[in-house]
Design a protein around this motif. Structure first.
Motif, PDB file in Angstrom:
ATOM      1  N   HIS A  13       2.325  76.100  27.849  1.00 56.61           N
ATOM      2  CA  HIS A  13       2.284  76.222  29.299  1.00 56.61           C
ATOM      3  C   HIS A  13       3.688  76.174  29.906  1.00 56.61           C
ATOM      4  O   HIS A  13       3.874  76.488  31.060  1.00 56.61           O
ATOM      5  N   LEU A  14       4.673  75.782  29.106  1.00 58.93           N
ATOM      6  CA  LEU A  14       6.053  75.759  29.605  1.00 58.93           C
ATOM      7  C   LEU A  14       6.904  76.852  28.972  1.00 58.93           C
ATOM      8  O   LEU A  14       7.695  77.512  29.629  1.00 58.93           O
ATOM      9  N   PHE A  15       6.745  77.038  27.663  1.00 60.36           N
ATOM     10  CA  PHE A  15       7.562  78.040  26.961  1.00 60.36           C
ATOM     11  C   PHE A  15       7.081  79.449  27.257  1.00 60.36           C
ATOM     12  O   PHE A  15       5.877  79.712  27.318  1.00 60.36           O
ATOM     13  N   LYS A  16       8.038  80.329  27.413  1.00 60.37           N
ATOM     14  CA  LYS A  16       7.716  81.743  27.508  1.00 60.37           C
ATOM     15  C   LYS A  16       8.018  82.376  26.153  1.00 60.37           C
ATOM     16  O   LYS A  16       7.237  83.113  25.587  1.00 60.37           O
ATOM     17  N   ASN A  17       9.231  82.043  25.643  1.00 58.76           N
ATOM     18  CA  ASN A  17       9.666  82.556  24.351  1.00 58.76           C
ATOM     19  C   ASN A  17      10.468  81.467  23.644  1.00 58.76           C
ATOM     20  O   ASN A  17      11.675  81.394  23.750  1.00 58.76           O
ATOM     21  N   ARG A  18       9.737  80.617  22.948  1.00 57.37           N
ATOM     22  CA  ARG A  18      10.350  79.435  22.338  1.00 57.37           C
ATOM     23  C   ARG A  18      11.462  79.802  21.349  1.00 57.37           C
ATOM     24  O   ARG A  18      12.446  79.078  21.179  1.00 57.37           O
ATOM     25  N   ASP A  19      11.330  80.939  20.701  1.00 55.87           N
ATOM     26  CA  ASP A  19      12.304  81.365  19.690  1.00 55.87           C
ATOM     27  C   ASP A  19      13.704  81.545  20.257  1.00 55.87           C
ATOM     28  O   ASP A  19      14.678  81.499  19.517  1.00 55.87           O
ATOM     29  N   ALA A  20      13.785  81.761  21.569  1.00 57.97           N
ATOM     30  CA  ALA A  20      15.099  81.968  22.171  1.00 57.97           C
ATOM     31  C   ALA A  20      15.970  80.723  22.058  1.00 57.97           C
ATOM     32  O   ALA A  20      17.175  80.778  22.275  1.00 57.97           O
ATOM     33  N   LEU A  21      15.365  79.599  21.707  1.00 64.38           N
ATOM     34  CA  LEU A  21      16.151  78.375  21.519  1.00 64.38           C
ATOM     35  C   LEU A  21      16.410  78.092  20.051  1.00 64.38           C
ATOM     36  O   LEU A  21      17.067  77.118  19.710  1.00 64.38           O
ATOM     37  N   SER A  22      15.869  78.921  19.176  1.00 64.89           N
ATOM     38  CA  SER A  22      16.073  78.670  17.753  1.00 64.89           C
ATOM     39  C   SER A  22      17.510  78.982  17.369  1.00 64.89           C
ATOM     40  O   SER A  22      18.170  79.812  17.984  1.00 64.89           O
ATOM     41  N   PRO A  23      18.009  78.285  16.349  1.00 59.32           N
ATOM     42  CA  PRO A  23      19.406  78.489  15.951  1.00 59.32           C
ATOM     43  C   PRO A  23      19.687  79.906  15.434  1.00 59.32           C
ATOM     44  O   PRO A  23      20.840  80.309  15.328  1.00 59.32           O
ATOM     45  N   HIS A  24      18.635  80.642  15.109  1.00 61.53           N
ATOM     46  CA  HIS A  24      18.854  81.974  14.540  1.00 61.53           C
ATOM     47  C   HIS A  24      18.902  83.069  15.586  1.00 61.53           C
ATOM     48  O   HIS A  24      19.268  84.200  15.299  1.00 61.53           O
ATOM     49  N   TYR A  25      18.509  82.695  16.781  1.00 62.82           N
ATOM     50  CA  TYR A  25      18.435  83.694  17.851  1.00 62.82           C
ATOM     51  C   TYR A  25      19.832  84.105  18.309  1.00 62.82           C
ATOM     52  O   TYR A  25      20.693  83.263  18.559  1.00 62.82           O
ATOM     53  N   ILE A  26      20.065  85.395  18.363  1.00 57.56           N
ATOM     54  CA  ILE A  26      21.344  85.876  18.874  1.00 57.56           C
ATOM     55  C   ILE A  26      21.094  86.468  20.255  1.00 57.56           C
ATOM     56  O   ILE A  26      20.438  87.493  20.385  1.00 57.56           O
ATOM     57  N   PRO A  27      21.622  85.823  21.292  1.00 56.71           N
ATOM     58  CA  PRO A  27      21.371  86.306  22.646  1.00 56.71           C
ATOM     59  C   PRO A  27      22.135  87.593  22.908  1.00 56.71           C
ATOM     60  O   PRO A  27      23.152  87.857  22.259  1.00 56.71           O
ATOM     61  N   PRO A  28      21.665  88.409  23.852  1.00 51.61           N
ATOM     62  CA  PRO A  28      22.349  89.672  24.150  1.00 51.61           C
ATOM     63  C   PRO A  28      23.745  89.441  24.734  1.00 51.61           C
ATOM     64  O   PRO A  28      24.651  90.247  24.496  1.00 51.61           O
ATOM     65  N   GLU A  29      23.904  88.364  25.458  1.00 53.73           N
ATOM     66  CA  GLU A  29      25.219  88.052  26.035  1.00 53.73           C
ATOM     67  C   GLU A  29      25.715  86.737  25.452  1.00 53.73           C
ATOM     68  O   GLU A  29      24.942  85.814  25.242  1.00 53.73           O
ATOM     69  N   LEU A  30      27.017  86.676  25.200  1.00 57.84           N
ATOM     70  CA  LEU A  30      27.598  85.422  24.711  1.00 57.84           C
ATOM     71  C   LEU A  30      28.630  84.931  25.724  1.00 57.84           C
ATOM     72  O   LEU A  30      29.795  85.321  25.650  1.00 57.84           O
ATOM     73  N   PRO A  31      28.204  84.094  26.641  1.00 56.64           N
ATOM     74  CA  PRO A  31      29.112  83.649  27.701  1.00 56.64           C
ATOM     75  C   PRO A  31      30.310  82.891  27.128  1.00 56.64           C
ATOM     76  O   PRO A  31      30.162  82.160  26.146  1.00 56.64           O
ATOM     77  N   PHE A  32      31.456  83.080  27.729  1.00 53.53           N
ATOM     78  CA  PHE A  32      32.704  82.376  27.363  1.00 53.53           C
ATOM     79  C   PHE A  32      33.234  82.764  25.989  1.00 53.53           C
ATOM     80  O   PHE A  32      34.081  82.079  25.439  1.00 53.53           O
ATOM     81  N   ARG A  33      32.711  83.842  25.438  1.00 56.53           N
ATOM     82  CA  ARG A  33      33.249  84.322  24.168  1.00 56.53           C
ATOM     83  C   ARG A  33      33.691  85.777  24.295  1.00 56.53           C
ATOM     84  O   ARG A  33      33.877  86.445  23.288  1.00 56.53           O
ATOM     85  N   GLU A  34      33.872  86.213  25.546  1.00 54.73           N
ATOM     86  CA  GLU A  34      34.269  87.600  25.763  1.00 54.73           C
ATOM     87  C   GLU A  34      35.609  87.883  25.089  1.00 54.73           C
ATOM     88  O   GLU A  34      35.788  88.919  24.447  1.00 54.73           O
TER      89      GLU A  34
END
Length: 395
Positions: A13-34
């Motif tokens: 009821h809270l998570f939309k996509n729990r995997d987005a917090l998994s250590p293996h998930y690579i987000p589309p944007e990497l803030p502060f690493r430009e």
DNA sequence: CATCCACCGGAAATAGGGGGGC
DNA sequence: GCCCCCCTATTTCCGGTGGATG
């Protein structure tokens, strides 16, 4: 009887996509690493015009984005090369999973051609196949070896891969070594070091503010609208900042906090959930460390927690039951015999105690009044029951 | 107060395992 | 393939500490 999975598979009821917090998930944007992304891609760019890029060494503490940046750049490189039809490939290998020269080479061949199965071939045969494949396709590759300090005889691997450029004419091999171990570079012999470290990139830890932004972004992915309080995110960011700016730790905190909030049916993830998560995570780290301790250390802990649970000890002048190192040693020798392990000398036993003390699992203090000389008492800093479970499982 | 005791920790000796040279 | 050397883990040895003991 109702279908058992109705019970087990419950809707979040809270998570939309729990995997987005998994250590293996690579987000589309990497803030502060430009900046790091720009530097890395710039250093690799020559490969697209048929030149061999320099080898690169990436260093930074855990959770500073080394892996994410490298994977992102390699996947963009692959995508671009494919689109433009340039024979270029970025390959990623984890040195913890493939911890020898042979295993890394096998993995590389499998990445190049999944139909190949070279299990059982000698290292040089695998290596030959690898070169053959590159040269026949005129392919230039970048090989990123993550956690390269975990690879046994890493310098042989580096040397061999680098030297392959001498045998290739239409293709080339460039290396990216990634490590969070500050001593790794120093342990390399001078020649290997200068080979690998033609270019060096250092990833600095994130500060609390940056971690907060990262968490916010990721929370948007992972949770439903309004399911996380700002407070919770700020706290997780602050805690992770203290934890040497480790983004992975921050994400783990948020993940666990989310699980806890889900579990108790809370409306939102709040500060208290993060606090609770922190305790859990901290404990997990301790027990994980205990489980991977050498056998003798674990036996010492086993002896200590058993004594504690039995309430056996020597009473001190204040009437408390305390465990002196001498008492613990004699009990430890007994336990060791029971497990068919020959106990170490009392001298070395004392070294173990000191080590376990610096890890924070136990505390040793000079007993003072009521005990002769510098006799020390030993205290356990973790729950003896859980410790017993963890240790017994590994013996 | 002299001596004992229970333990501390530095230093040297030793063992065992792995890599490197030939 | 063999041997030697080096490094690490561990044992052995031993002088030191400081409250207990009588």
């Amino acid at each position: 009887m109702a279908n058992v999975f109705e019970e087990v598979v419950k809707e979040y009821h809270l998570f939309k996509n729990r995997d987005a917090l998994s250590p293996h998930y690579i987000p589309p944007e990497l803030p502060f690493r430009e900046e790091e992304i720009r530097l890395l891609s710039q250093k690799l760019a020559p490969i697209l015009s048929g030149k061999k890029p320099e080898n690169i060494f990436i260093y930074g503490k855990t959770g500073t984005g080394k892996t994410a940046v490298t994977k992102k750049v390699l996947s963009d490189l692959n995508e671009y090369a494919k689109k433009k039809n340039i024979p270029v490939l970025g390959l990623y290998v984890n040195g913890r999973l493939h911890d020898s020269e042979h295993k890394v080479l096998l993995k590389l061949v499998r990445l190049l051609d999944p139909t190949q199965d070279l299990l059982g071939y000698s290292t040089s045969a695998v290596y030959d196949r690898f070169l053959e494949f590159l040269e026949s396709g005129g392919i230039r590759v970048v090989i990123a070896i993550d956690e390269i300090d975990m690879v046994k005889r890493a310098s042989d691997l580096i040397y061999r891969l680098n030297r392959s450029n001498d045998e290739l004419s239409r293709s080339s091999v460039s290396l990216i070594g990634i490590s969070n171990n500050p001593t790794f570079k120093d342990r390399l012999d001078a020649r290997t070091r200068s080979t690998l470290c033609e270019v060096e990139l250092v990833f600095k830890p994130y500060n609390a503010e940056q971690l907060r932004v990262i968490l916010e972004e990721r929370a948007k992915e992972a949770f439903k609208e309004g399911a996380v309080s700002d407070d919770a995110i700020s706290l997780a960011a602050a805690l992770a900042a203290k934890h040497s700016g480790d983004a992975r730790y921050a994400l783990l905190l948020l993940l666990r906090a989310g699980d806890i909030a889900e579990e108790e049916g809370a409306e939102r993830v709040e500060r208290k959930h993060v606090e609770e998560a922190r305790r859990l995570v901290e404990e997990d780290i301790v027990y994980e460390m205990i489980a991977t301790l050498p056998e003798q250390h674990r036996l010492v802990l086993l002896a200590l927690s058993t004594l504690r649970l039995k309430g056996k000890g020597v009473s001190s002048f204040s009437g408390e039951n305390v465990i002196t190192s001498g008492l613990l040693y004699s009990y430890y020798t007994k336990i060791a015999e029971e497990y068919g392990v020959s106990p170490v000398s009392d001298r070395w036993f004392r070294e173990y105690l000191n080590e376990l003390d610096t890890y924070g699992i136990i505390s040793v203090k000079v007993a003072g009044k009521g005990f002769r000389g510098n006799t020390r008492i030993v205290e356990l800093n973790v729950d003896p029951r859980r410790l017993l479970q963890v240790v017994k499982k590994t013996l």
